[in-house]
Design an enzyme around this catalytic site. Structure first.
Site, mmCIF file in Angstrom:
data_model
loop_
_atom_site.group_PDB
_atom_site.id
_atom_site.type_symbol
_atom_site.label_atom_id
_atom_site.label_comp_id
_atom_site.label_asym_id
_atom_site.label_seq_id
_atom_site.Cartn_x
_atom_site.Cartn_y
_atom_site.Cartn_z
ATOM 1 N N GLU A 1 17.590 -15.522 -11.765
ATOM 2 C CA GLU A 1 17.103 -14.153 -11.926
ATOM 3 C C GLU A 1 16.411 -13.966 -13.289
ATOM 4 O O GLU A 1 15.372 -13.300 -13.380
ATOM 5 C CB GLU A 1 18.275 -13.171 -11.771
ATOM 6 C CG GLU A 1 17.926 -11.718 -11.948
ATOM 7 C CD GLU A 1 16.890 -11.181 -10.953
ATOM 8 O OE1 GLU A 1 16.561 -11.875 -9.984
ATOM 9 O OE2 GLU A 1 16.390 -10.074 -11.196
ATOM 10 N N HIS B 1 18.536 -34.599 -13.456
ATOM 11 C CA HIS B 1 17.950 -35.233 -12.273
ATOM 12 C C HIS B 1 16.436 -35.046 -12.226
ATOM 13 O O HIS B 1 15.834 -35.180 -11.155
ATOM 14 C CB HIS B 1 18.609 -34.677 -11.005
ATOM 15 C CG HIS B 1 20.082 -34.950 -10.965
ATOM 16 N ND1 HIS B 1 20.595 -36.217 -10.789
ATOM 17 C CD2 HIS B 1 21.151 -34.137 -11.140
ATOM 18 C CE1 HIS B 1 21.917 -36.163 -10.824
ATOM 19 N NE2 HIS B 1 22.282 -34.907 -11.049
ATOM 20 N N CYS C 1 0.823 -1.209 0.000
ATOM 21 C CA CYS C 1 0.000 0.000 0.000
ATOM 22 C C CYS C 1 0.859 1.262 0.000
ATOM 23 O O CYS C 1 1.971 1.265 0.523
ATOM 24 C CB CYS C 1 -0.869 0.033 1.244
ATOM 25 S SG CYS C 1 -1.795 -1.467 1.502
ATOM 26 N N GLU D 1 7.710 -12.738 -13.736
ATOM 27 C CA GLU D 1 7.004 -11.626 -13.086
ATOM 28 C C GLU D 1 6.521 -10.575 -14.080
ATOM 29 O O GLU D 1 5.511 -9.924 -13.853
ATOM 30 C CB GLU D 1 7.830 -11.003 -11.954
ATOM 31 C CG GLU D 1 9.032 -10.200 -12.358
ATOM 32 C CD GLU D 1 9.729 -9.527 -11.155
ATOM 33 O OE1 GLU D 1 10.933 -9.289 -11.249
ATOM 34 O OE2 GLU D 1 9.055 -9.246 -10.145
ATOM 35 N N LYS E 1 12.577 -12.769 -13.639
ATOM 36 C CA LYS E 1 12.193 -11.585 -14.408
ATOM 37 C C LYS E 1 11.150 -11.949 -15.454
ATOM 38 O O LYS E 1 10.178 -11.230 -15.652
ATOM 39 C CB LYS E 1 13.417 -10.985 -15.123
ATOM 40 C CG LYS E 1 14.292 -10.120 -14.264
ATOM 41 C CD LYS E 1 13.654 -8.801 -13.960
ATOM 42 C CE LYS E 1 14.047 -8.267 -12.600
ATOM 43 N NZ LYS E 1 13.783 -9.044 -11.425
ATOM 44 N N ARG F 1 4.275 0.835 -6.223
ATOM 45 C CA ARG F 1 4.262 -0.096 -5.099
ATOM 46 C C ARG F 1 3.239 -1.209 -5.297
ATOM 47 O O ARG F 1 3.271 -2.211 -4.586
ATOM 48 C CB ARG F 1 3.958 0.661 -3.800
ATOM 49 C CG ARG F 1 4.989 1.716 -3.478
ATOM 50 C CD ARG F 1 4.547 2.589 -2.342
ATOM 51 N NE ARG F 1 4.502 1.885 -1.078
ATOM 52 C CZ ARG F 1 5.542 1.660 -0.291
ATOM 53 N NH1 ARG F 1 6.725 2.098 -0.649
ATOM 54 N NH2 ARG F 1 5.426 1.006 0.834
ATOM 55 N N LYS G 1 6.157 -3.357 -4.964
ATOM 56 C CA LYS G 1 7.583 -3.034 -4.984
ATOM 57 C C LYS G 1 8.244 -3.373 -3.656
ATOM 58 O O LYS G 1 9.328 -3.929 -3.608
ATOM 59 C CB LYS G 1 7.760 -1.548 -5.302
ATOM 60 C CG LYS G 1 9.206 -1.076 -5.356
ATOM 61 C CD LYS G 1 9.942 -1.717 -6.505
ATOM 62 C CE LYS G 1 11.407 -1.354 -6.579
ATOM 63 N NZ LYS G 1 12.143 -2.298 -7.445
ATOM 64 N N ASN H 1 -1.073 0.860 6.045
ATOM 65 C CA ASN H 1 -0.280 -0.116 5.292
ATOM 66 C C ASN H 1 0.224 -1.123 6.305
ATOM 67 O O ASN H 1 0.775 -0.738 7.330
ATOM 68 C CB ASN H 1 0.887 0.614 4.605
ATOM 69 C CG ASN H 1 1.914 -0.328 4.009
ATOM 70 O OD1 ASN H 1 1.643 -1.505 3.817
ATOM 71 N ND2 ASN H 1 3.084 0.199 3.718
ATOM 72 N N GLY H 2 0.020 -2.427 6.048
ATOM 73 C CA GLY H 2 0.490 -3.443 6.996
ATOM 74 C C GLY H 2 -0.659 -4.333 7.431
ATOM 75 O O GLY H 2 -1.730 -4.332 6.824
ATOM 76 N N TRP I 1 -3.268 -2.486 -1.474
ATOM 77 C CA TRP I 1 -2.909 -3.806 -1.993
ATOM 78 C C TRP I 1 -3.567 -4.778 -1.018
ATOM 79 O O TRP I 1 -3.148 -4.883 0.134
ATOM 80 C CB TRP I 1 -1.388 -3.953 -1.997
ATOM 81 C CG TRP I 1 -0.847 -5.104 -2.772
ATOM 82 C CD1 TRP I 1 -0.610 -5.168 -4.115
ATOM 83 C CD2 TRP I 1 -0.419 -6.365 -2.243
ATOM 84 N NE1 TRP I 1 -0.068 -6.382 -4.449
ATOM 85 C CE2 TRP I 1 0.055 -7.132 -3.318
ATOM 86 C CE3 TRP I 1 -0.394 -6.930 -0.968
ATOM 87 C CZ2 TRP I 1 0.536 -8.420 -3.167
ATOM 88 C CZ3 TRP I 1 0.084 -8.218 -0.805
ATOM 89 C CH2 TRP I 1 0.543 -8.947 -1.901
HETATM 90 O O1 M6R Z 1 13.473 -4.579 -1.521
HETATM 91 P P1 M6R Z 1 14.020 -5.976 -1.537
HETATM 92 O O2 M6R Z 1 15.287 -6.100 -2.286
HETATM 93 O O3 M6R Z 1 14.106 -6.563 -0.161
HETATM 94 O O4 M6R Z 1 12.906 -6.810 -2.312
HETATM 95 C C1 M6R Z 1 13.001 -8.196 -2.406
HETATM 96 C C2 M6R Z 1 12.044 -8.731 -3.432
HETATM 97 O O5 M6R Z 1 10.716 -8.453 -3.070
HETATM 98 C C3 M6R Z 1 12.295 -8.160 -4.832
HETATM 99 O O6 M6R Z 1 13.619 -8.345 -5.229
HETATM 100 C C4 M6R Z 1 11.356 -8.831 -5.853
HETATM 101 O O7 M6R Z 1 11.705 -10.164 -6.018
HETATM 102 C C5 M6R Z 1 11.393 -8.086 -7.178
HETATM 103 N N1 M6R Z 1 10.056 -7.870 -7.656
HETATM 104 C C6 M6R Z 1 12.098 -8.799 -8.249
HETATM 105 O O8 M6R Z 1 12.087 -8.104 -9.454
#
Ligand code: M6R
Length: 625
Positions: A496, A519, A2, A503, A500, A27, A620, A101-102, A75
């Protein structure tokens, strides 16, 4: 998660709140709303969906004379993403509006108690419960401030909250516990927000709230002493309401850094910024004059007072975890420190055995990720030295760790983390060299020269990388699933790359250590299931060539990301697509491969028309578990 914005000042509040919410869109959210004071009355407007829906509703609402309000992008956690669950929430008697938020963990218990005393609820949220609790406490408290504090003292969990009330029509109250919140201090105006970009167009002067603190911002009638401007913001301890003194921090970056700068998406801009990110990350840490490399090596003064740990545990989530996995090899090789890397959400719940002399390094771009923060706190409780590797200055991880290394990457707005990983890798490499030197190891001299040359090398390569990425992306965008394979340092890159792609484009993608394919996963290979192989020219190259052949023997389509032939080159590559990056020192090849992987995912997602900067269901900064 949020986004919160609050304003009290001399300008019309509602357009500022909407602008702030737009800047917090990155966010992630599914509904939004604002509350504002107009002619002494509290107005609340909310809408499900994008901010445009809220703006359409507000067009019919007179708000011109309002100079105080709060706004929120939600969110969903408690209750579906519908208008009735959107924030702000009014207390039952309409005496205040609250955004949050939370998660309030004991909200059911509090809701039952309030229901028993006659309160009814219009939403499924924990936030409405908190709003009603503050109203209830107001009956007993001598002031709004005291009621706010009394209610928050009863809430368990994590929160950042902001509240307005007709009782003090020009004041915003705010508080935080394990969720980000800060104050922006302008001339005769104040903001509260989840993140700096929300108010950066108006001020770069920031006050960071700590856990267990309340902020009161804006003008209040009958205030004793001082001018309004001089006392436009105040901080209090939540437990005792004792006033707190805090310095204002001047933020170095400006609006330019938080804008797209002509790029179609923030993600593309942030990928393209990586040469500068590396340059700024090493500036002042690596001697500018190559002649001093041998004598001085890497300097990280933030760590000078701390012993080199006997062992290191890295805790992180998502992309930051992948960066940690990548850095572990170098920390062992150059730093001579044994390293284990753990997903923070696992580490925090398994009562880990930590040895004496072991340090815990929390890696987090935002510095607010709930699991990473909890892992850091657990490590502290267990008596470990804690280190933070963060991008956001003043974030929770940065403040709570014994020492912090900043990545200095500038604001990362796109939900998909890109330049942050590059900067984390750069700092981890520096850390490995720094610790190695302190342990009497040498060997970095040649490497530092190559590191200094890396930004220019990458900068020259990025435009053609983007063209290649776009071409291959169009050819592959129809695939439903992808494998990503790598060995050695390319294994975390494969993880990674897969993260990417999934997501951003919602295409199923799995990253594997290439040696693991046989395996089990290789059973999935068929002509419809492409494999993206990261085959850097290092000592693993001959091995990964064999892995490529194993996939091809099962009629699998292969895309190989490799480098021009270097010293270790052997074995001939055959693949549907061979994407060749320039040769460079093996330790630095990942800094070329990473943006190539990012650009490929970016181009696939953009080609498929996906919301690149705000992928569905993602946030985010993940400030809840
Ligand atoms: O702010 P942080 O680096 O702790 O965030 C960790 C993950 O939430 C963040 O890297 C997430 O996996 C990204 N969306 C990846 O692109």
């Amino acid at each position: 998660m949020c986004g919160i914005i609050g304003y009290s000042g001399h300008r019309p509040a509602v357009p500022l709140l909407i602008e702030g919410l737009h800047r917090l869109e990155y966010r992630g959210y599914d509904s939004s709303g604002v509350a504002f004071m107009q002619a002494g009355k509290l107005h609340v407007v909310r809408a499900a969906g994008r901010l445009s829906a809220l703006e359409a509703k507000l067009a019919a609402e007179p708000s011109m004379f309002s100079t105080c309000g709060i706004g929120h992008t939600r969110w969903a956690t408690h209750g579906a993403p519908e208008e009735r669950n959107a924030h702000p929430h009014l207390a039952r008697g309409g005496t205040l509006a609250l955004v949050h938020n939370g998660i309030i963990e004991n909200f059911q218990e509090l809701r039952d108690e309030l229901t028993a005393s006659g309160c009814t609820f219009r939403s499924d949220t924990d936030t409405e419960v908190l709003a009603c609790l503050i109203e209830e406490e107001r009956k007993r408290a001598s002031s709004l401030l005291e009621a706010f504090a009394r209610a928050l003292r009863r809430a368990r969990g994590a929160y950042a909250v902001a509240m307005i009330s007709p009782e003090e029509p020009e004041t915003v109250y705010a508080a935080r516990l394990s969720a980000p919140l800060l104050i922006g201090v302008g001339a005769g105006e104040c903001f509260v927000a989840s993140d700096i970009p929300a108010f950066l167009a108006y001020t770069r002067d920031v006050v960071f709230l700590e856990d267990g603190e309340i902020a009161r911002v804006g003008r209040r009638k009958g205030r004793e002493g001082g001018t309004d401007e001089a006392r436009a913001w105040e901080l209090f301890r939540l437990d005792s309401l004792a006033p707190i003194h805090r310095e204002v921090t001047r933020i170095e970056w400006d609006m330019q850094a938080a804008c797209k700068d002509g790029y179609k998406h923030f993600m593309l801009k942030e990928i393209m910024e990586q040469p500068r990110v590396i340059a700024e990350c090493i500036a002042g840490r690596v001697p500018a004059d190559p002649g001093r490399d041998e004598a001085e090596g890497v300097s990280l003064p933030e760590l000078d007072g701390l012993a080199v740990p006997r062992r290191l545990r890295i805790v992180a989530c998502g992309t930051s975890f992948n960066a940690g996995l990548w850095g572990a090899r170098l920390l062992e090789r150059f730093g001579g420190v044994p390293v284990a890397v753990e997903i923070a959400s696992e580490f925090r719940y398994r009562d880990p055995l930590l040895e004496e002399g072991e340090a815990v390094l929390a890696i987090s771009q935002s510095g607010e990720t709930a699991d990473t923060l909890a892992a850091l706190r657990l490590a502290r409780e267990k008596g470990c030295v804690t280190l933070g590797l963060c991008n956001v200055v003043g974030s929770s991880v940065a403040r709570e760790a014994d020492a912090v290394l900043y990545t200095q990457a500038g604001p990362e707005i796109s939900v998909a983390s890109t330049k942050a990983m590059c900067s984390q890798m750069a700092v981890l490499l520096l850390l490995a060299l720094y610790w190695g030197r302190r342990r009497g190891r040498k060997g970095e001299a040649g490497l530092l020269a190559h590191l200094r040359a890396l930004p220019a090398l990458l900068d020259g390569e990025l435009p053609s990388m983007r063209e290649t990425a776009a071409r291959i992306a169009r050819a592959c965008a129809g695939a439903r699933s992808f494998f990503y394979l790598g060995r050695g340092p390319a294994y975390p890159l494969a993880l990674e790359g897969a993260l990417k792609l999934k997501e951003l484009s919602y295409i199923h993608a799995e990253g594997y250590a290439a040696g693991e394919m046989k395996h089990g996963p290789i059973a999935l290979v068929d002509p419809e299931f492409p494999t993206f192989v990261v085959a850097l020219r290092d000592e693993f190259f001959p091995k990964i060539v064999s892995n490529i052949e194993q996939v091809q023997a099962r009629q699998g389509r292969v895309i190989v990301l490799t480098q021009a032939d270097g010293r270790n080159g052997c074995g001939k590559l055959h693949a549907e697509e061979i994407w060749t990056l320039p040769a460079c020192r093996p330790e630095l090849a990942s800094f070329l491969a990473l943006p190539a992987l990012q650009l490929f995912s970016y181009e696939v997602a953009d080609y498929l028309g996906k919301d690149v900067d705000q992928p569905r269901n993602l946030a985010k900064s993940v400030t809840v578990e």
